[in-house]
Motif scaffolding. Sequence first.
Motif, PDB file in Angstrom:
ATOM      1  N   PRO A  12       0.974  -1.206   0.009  1.00 11.45           N
ATOM      2  CA  PRO A  12       0.045  -0.066   0.166  1.00 11.45           C
ATOM      3  C   PRO A  12       0.748   1.088  -0.162  1.00 11.45           C
ATOM      4  O   PRO A  12       1.768   1.355   0.625  1.00 11.45           O
ATOM      5  CB  PRO A  12      -0.765  -0.081   1.276  1.00 11.45           C
ATOM      6  N   SER A  13       0.598   2.215  -0.673  1.00  7.87           N
ATOM      7  CA  SER A  13       1.347   3.303  -0.947  1.00  7.87           C
ATOM      8  C   SER A  13       1.463   4.094   0.496  1.00  7.87           C
ATOM      9  O   SER A  13       0.562   4.403   1.098  1.00  7.87           O
ATOM     10  CB  SER A  13       0.488   4.242  -1.789  1.00  7.87           C
ATOM     11  N   LYS A  14       2.721   4.541   0.567  1.00 11.37           N
ATOM     12  CA  LYS A  14       2.779   5.411   2.028  1.00 11.37           C
ATOM     13  C   LYS A  14       3.587   6.635   1.567  1.00 11.37           C
ATOM     14  O   LYS A  14       4.488   6.838   1.035  1.00 11.37           O
ATOM     15  CB  LYS A  14       3.645   4.850   2.965  1.00 11.37           C
ATOM     16  N   GLN A  15       2.890   8.026   2.264  1.00 10.39           N
ATOM     17  CA  GLN A  15       3.536   9.219   1.841  1.00 10.39           C
ATOM     18  C   GLN A  15       4.332   9.314   3.351  1.00 10.39           C
ATOM     19  O   GLN A  15       3.844   9.161   4.414  1.00 10.39           O
ATOM     20  CB  GLN A  15       2.379  10.110   1.952  1.00 10.39           C
ATOM     21  N   TYR A  16       5.373   9.744   3.101  1.00 10.39           N
ATOM     22  CA  TYR A  16       6.432  10.221   4.320  1.00 10.39           C
ATOM     23  C   TYR A  16       7.318  10.968   3.807  1.00 10.39           C
ATOM     24  O   TYR A  16       7.740  11.330   2.632  1.00 10.39           O
ATOM     25  CB  TYR A  16       7.112   9.077   4.949  1.00 10.39           C
ATOM     26  N   ILE A  17       8.276  12.002   4.738  1.00  7.18           N
ATOM     27  CA  ILE A  17       9.473  12.883   4.434  1.00  7.18           C
ATOM     28  C   ILE A  17      10.687  11.688   4.657  1.00  7.18           C
ATOM     29  O   ILE A  17      10.669  11.497   5.894  1.00  7.18           O
ATOM     30  CB  ILE A  17       9.214  13.992   5.168  1.00  7.18           C
ATOM     31  N   CYS A  18      11.364  11.499   3.567  1.00 12.01           N
ATOM     32  CA  CYS A  18      12.380  10.555   3.840  1.00 12.01           C
ATOM     33  C   CYS A  18      13.521  11.283   4.854  1.00 12.01           C
ATOM     34  O   CYS A  18      13.916  12.396   4.589  1.00 12.01           O
ATOM     35  CB  CYS A  18      12.864  10.496   2.420  1.00 12.01           C
TER      36      CYS A  18
END
Length: 193
Positions: A12-18
């Motif tokens: 599932p796609s996950k949005q985060y700040i690397c």
Amino acid sequence: MTLNWNRVETMPSKQYICGYCGDDISSEKGWFGKNSSTARLVFVYLCHKCERPTFFNTDGLGQTPGAIFGNTVEGVEDDLVEKLYNEARRCTNNKSFTSAVLSCRKLLMHIAVAKGAMKDLNFIEYVEFLSEKNYIPPDAKDWVDHIRKKGNEANHEIVIMNEVDAKDLISFSEMLLKLIYEFPANIKKKAQQ
Ligand SMILES: [Zn+2]
């Protein structure tokens, strides 16, 4: 650098700040497993920009390495400026706030010298130089006072800085970098098209 990871799965796609490159990304590549005591899933996502892995624990909240504060600035031609800015940002993900502030100070001093300030001024004098030369927009001039109140560099004391101080100075640096590097680079690119 290209990292070739083995047997990468689609999740599932996950949005985060690397926490490595600082980009705000959405990833669906990586691996997952299960915490045997809670039966909850754990995930490792790969950043598609820098290809490095980030771990997300069972409650879905914890991110290791943590997000770094601030946004990526494009078009910075000066390597040292880019390095110092990203170093300051990275300091925030392991709570090294004093180091973040010191990196930002070095960064602002370096920009001021690049814009013609004399060497061996103190930090506040460099910020005042940037303000006098109109690199700081009129509505952001209160920042100069704020930074002046915070800056104890004049008496060469090292003061331990907190999270708010670090984030304030990174935000201020980000604004300046966008004005001095990113926006002019963008318009130059458009003019060439
Ligand atoms: Zn990354």
